[in-house]
Every structure is written in C-alpha cells, then in structure tokens.
Enzyme design. Structure first.
Site, PDB file in Angstrom:
ATOM      1  N   LYS A  59       0.782  -1.093   0.108  1.00  0.00           N
ATOM      2  CA  LYS A  59      -0.119   0.045  -0.092  1.00  0.00           C
ATOM      3  C   LYS A  59       1.023   1.125  -0.004  1.00  0.00           C
ATOM      4  O   LYS A  59       1.947   1.228   0.172  1.00  0.00           O
ATOM      5  CB  LYS A  59      -0.814   0.127   1.259  1.00  0.00           C
ATOM      6  CG  LYS A  59      -0.244  -0.156   2.497  1.00  0.00           C
ATOM      7  CD  LYS A  59      -1.147  -0.315   3.603  1.00  0.00           C
ATOM      8  CE  LYS A  59      -0.258  -0.596   5.093  1.00  0.00           C
ATOM      9  NZ  LYS A  59      -1.019  -0.759   6.125  1.00  0.00           N
ATOM     10  N   TYR A 286      13.757  31.280   3.116  1.00  0.00           N
ATOM     11  CA  TYR A 286      12.653  32.262   3.483  1.00  0.00           C
ATOM     12  C   TYR A 286      12.677  32.672   5.063  1.00  0.00           C
ATOM     13  O   TYR A 286      13.290  31.907   5.808  1.00  0.00           O
ATOM     14  CB  TYR A 286      11.507  31.175   3.314  1.00  0.00           C
ATOM     15  CG  TYR A 286      10.862  30.811   1.929  1.00  0.00           C
ATOM     16  CD1 TYR A 286      10.571  32.092   1.233  1.00  0.00           C
ATOM     17  CD2 TYR A 286      10.876  29.778   1.531  1.00  0.00           C
ATOM     18  CE1 TYR A 286       9.959  31.791  -0.109  1.00  0.00           C
ATOM     19  CE2 TYR A 286      10.374  29.421   0.291  1.00  0.00           C
ATOM     20  CZ  TYR A 286      10.014  30.363  -0.697  1.00  0.00           C
ATOM     21  OH  TYR A 286       9.641  30.180  -1.867  1.00  0.00           O
TER      22      TYR A 286
HETATM   23  C1  LIG Z   1      -0.575  -1.492   6.736  1.00  0.00           C
HETATM   24  C2  LIG Z   1      -1.190  -2.898   7.540  1.00  0.00           C
HETATM   25  C3  LIG Z   1      -0.357  -3.983   7.388  1.00  0.00           C
HETATM   26  C4  LIG Z   1       1.489  -4.004   7.242  1.00  0.00           C
HETATM   27  O1  LIG Z   1       1.869  -3.271   8.521  1.00  0.00           O
HETATM   28  P1  LIG Z   1       3.449  -3.316   8.893  1.00  0.00           P
HETATM   29  O2  LIG Z   1       3.291  -3.091  10.131  1.00  0.00           O
HETATM   30  O3  LIG Z   1       4.067  -2.497   7.936  1.00  0.00           O
HETATM   31  O4  LIG Z   1       3.846  -4.596   8.510  1.00  0.00           O
HETATM   32  C5  LIG Z   1      -0.917  -5.165   7.739  1.00  0.00           C
HETATM   33  N1  LIG Z   1      -2.165  -5.246   8.079  1.00  0.00           N
HETATM   34  C6  LIG Z   1      -2.974  -4.322   7.997  1.00  0.00           C
HETATM   35  C7  LIG Z   1      -4.596  -4.322   8.221  1.00  0.00           C
HETATM   36  C8  LIG Z   1      -2.432  -2.994   7.681  1.00  0.00           C
HETATM   37  O5  LIG Z   1      -3.174  -2.035   7.568  1.00  0.00           O
END
Ligand SMILES: *Cc1c(COP(=O)(O)O)cnc(C)c1O
Length: 406
Positions: A59, A286
């Site tokens: 993701k 800035y």
């Molecule tokens: C993002 C997510 C993961 C992965 O998490 P990590 O801590 O990066 O391994 C797994 N399960 C769900 C439901 C998530 O939202």
C-alpha cells in the site's frame, strides 16, 4: 481516473528521457535495491510459522518504494499474495502486470467496487453492514472478512458470531478468508503483551467456531511485521508484512534491537543545483531564518518538502550526506529546494549527488533517523515520499528504471 493513476508510473520514467542522457538520474530520485529486497524476503520467509505465506503490504506505493516495481519483483521471487489499502492501488498493480491475490484492506465505496471486480481484487468486509451492501448489489465479489479483536478500527466485532456466520452464507460474497490486525504487537510491555495474546485467542475462537459449525473458512491471517517478529506463534495462513520487508522497523531503537538482519531497500538522492558563498551577516532562505556568522558555502539541493522531505528538518534539525560528509540543513526547507551547509566540503559543485536517505562513505542516514528528528515513525517518512521522485531499481552495478534496463 484509473487511467492516469495506473499509467503515470510507467510513463514518468520513460518520457523524461528523450535522448538517454549520460546519467539517467534527474533532479531527485529513489533507488530501490532489489538485492536487499530479495534478502529481506528470504529472512522474513524463514521466520514464517508453518503453513504461512508472505502477503507483502504494498500500500501507499509500497511505502514509497514504487508499488509496481516492488510487487513485480516479489512476483518474480514467488510471492503470490499482496495487500493494499485501496481499490485504486490494487488496480494499479493489476494494470502493471502483478499476478496473484490482491487484498484491499480498506473501505471501498460502492461507486468504486467495479474496480474490485474488473481487476480481480479481493475486498475486505469492514463490518456486517458493509457485507449487506456488498451482497445487495447482486454481483458476486471476492472478499476477506475483517474481524475486530480489540483495535476498534475496521472489522466485525469478534463476539458477533451470528453476524460473521451470516456473512459466509450471503450468496454474492465469495469469502476467501478472515483476518484481524494486532495493534499493540510492537512493544514488550506486559499490558500490550497480554492484550496481543487476547487478540490472538479471540481470533482463534472465531476461526474455530466457524469451522466447528461446518463453515469452510479457507484462509485466516493475523500477523503484520511486528506480529511476525514478536508473536510468530499466533500463526495463520498469511503474514501481511510491510515495513520489515523494506528493511527497517518503525523506530531506530526497534530496528537496532531486531535480531533479524534486515537491510534498508530504499535510498533517496538529490542533485546539488547551485553552490554559493555566504558572507558574515548575510541570510539564506525564507524568512531570513539563517544568518551566517562566518564565511560559509551553501548548496541548494533540488529536493524539498513536496518530495516528502519533512519541513520539520529545517534549521539544522536534519542534514544530508555529500561525498561521505554530513551537510546540515540551513534555514527553512522549501517546497522544491533545500539549502545545506557545505563549508566543510569544499569540492562540492553543481550536479553532485546528495544522499538524503542512504549511505555515503562511512556515513548513513535512515528513514528512522528522519523519523526520530521529526517526531514520527519511519513508515510515515517512507510513505510520504513524493510522486516527483523517480523510482529506479538497482541490481548490483546496473541500474533499471521502473523495471526496464537503461
Ligand atoms: C499496513 C497494514 C499491514 C502491514 O503493516 P506493517 O506494520 O507495515 O507490517 C498489515 N495489516 C494491515 C491491516 C495493515 O493496515
């Protein structure tokens, strides 16, 4: 909408290089070390409980690394399941040629469910009410059912077994699995350990009761990165591993304490655009936020907060590496540029490369360092790396741009 989000990542790298310049690298970029990704995949696979497979979390553009680039490489390494946050992210993977199960972990509004169908994705059922909505559409859809075992975010509460059973019986839901998410698996304090074990027991109870009542429940999964590292005994059919696969944990402390030899996969680099003298009494950037009290040299780097470099690193909080030396940020980080102090690095000139995350000589800066300096976790630093950064795959000496050799 789908068209642009899906096509941009490929065209980005290619159209930008009309005449194949001597160096393919532009103003600022990300290098994705495929060898380190392969090693991390191997060491994490070795930790998997019996019967459990990796379901990498790709993701947020694979935590900034480039979702298609990473997932296709993982496909080549034999990975057959992925999870993403949104249906659009899943569609991007499919259009990029990624094979296998793609589980959408988040909510997809009804208007976008066509993406789930068309791209062969698997949708999370976020609660009973959503299951009813999915079923009422009258079109068959692949799902995994989210179970809430105490995080109180998504998922049907684990105690509502009747509702969970009913979801399995809905004619349009093709239920491929159930899963839950640990929310305190990252610490070793007693309260969190006890809570995590309760989550494990609650989830087991759901799966057992389903199977006892004759409901076939194909897959069950519970572990993410910290779960796999700290509670492998909780088992399951998939480990939804994100941050660890990218070679680090959320904090520097966790990463250092971790017994598993993970290697950071990503580096961020930017060009020196211009080098200037700054005389005593002159200010830079800035708000005239920095004023020289001696003869200095500054370098303007072609990367800014729009690329994901946190503005909170301004005023010497952070820095970069140039030619194996540390150059602190001076003044305020801009949207597209950052000024650094190169007084002690006299050879620096325009076109040189500054390392924002990664190694240079004997020094290194990790996403955990940036996180520590800005009061967040490495996950946020990585996932906010911007779309203007081109993603390159690095294999040994050779360089690949988005999977194509240059
Ligand atoms: C993002 C997510 C993961 C992965 O998490 P990590 O801590 O990066 O391994 C797994 N399960 C769900 C439901 C998530 O939202």
């Amino acid at each position: 909408m789908l068209e642009t989000s899906a096509k941009l990542p490929f065209e980005m790298g290619v159209y930008a290089l009309p005449e194949r310049p001597a160096s393919p690298k532009g103003r600022a970029w990300i290098e994705v070390n495929m060898e380190n990704l392969r090693r991390n995949t191997a060491v994490l696979s070795a930790l998997l409980p019996r019967g459990c497979q990796l379901m990498p979390a790709v993701k947020a553009n694979a935590y900034g690394h480039g979702a298609v680039l990473v997932a296709r490489e993982l496909n080549r390494l034999g990975i057959r399941a992925f999870c993403v946050a949104t249906a659009e992210e899943g569609a991007e993977l499919r259009l990029g040629g990624v094979r296998g199960t793609i589980l959408v972990l988040g909510y997809t509004p009804e208007e976008r469910l066509c993406l789930v169908e068309r791209c062969g994705l698997t949708q999370t059922v976020v609660d009973y009410q959503y299951a009813v909505l999915l079923n009422r559409r009258g079109r068959s859809i692949r799902v995994h059912i989210g179970i809430d075992t105490g995080m109180h975010r998504l998922g049907e509460p684990y105690g509502n077994l009747d509702q969970i059973r009913k979801m399995f019986l809905m004619e349009n839901l093709k239920v491929g699995g159930v899963f839950t998410h640990l929310c305190a698996g990252d610490t070793d304090c007693q309260r969190d350990q006890a809570f995590t074990r309760r989550q494990g027991r609650a989830f087991d109870q759901v799966v057992r009761q389903l199977r006892e009542s004759g409901i076939p429940c194909p897959k069950a999964h519970i572990l993410s990165s910290y779960g796999l590292l700290n509670y492998p005994e909780l088992g399951g059919d998939y480990a939804r591993v994100g941050i660890a696969l990218y070679g680090l944990l959320s904090t520097r402390q966790d990463t250092e304490r971790c017994q598993v030899p993970l290697r950071p996969v990503l580096s961020v680099k930017a060009r020196v655009a211009s080098v200037k003298a700054l005389h005593p009494g002159e200010s830079a950037g800035y708000g005239l936020a920095f004023t020289a009290d001696k003869e200095m040299r500054t370098a303007a780097l072609s990367i800014g907060y729009a690329d994901g470099l946190p503005r909170a690193l301004s005023g010497g909080v952070g820095g970069v590496l140039i030619a194996g030396r540390f150059a602190p940020v001076i003044g305020r980080i801009c949207m597209d540029q950052t000024l650094v102090d190169v007084t002690e690095i006299p050879a620096v000139q325009a076109g040189d490369v500054a390392v924002v995350i990664g190694e240079s000589g004997d020094l290194s800066i990790s996403a955990c360092d940036l996180a520590g300096q800005t009061g967040t976790i490495s996950n946020e630093i990585l996932s906010r790396l911007g779309t203007r950064l081109e993603r390159f795959a690095v294999r040994g000496e050779a360089s690949f741009l988005l999977g194509k050799k240059l």
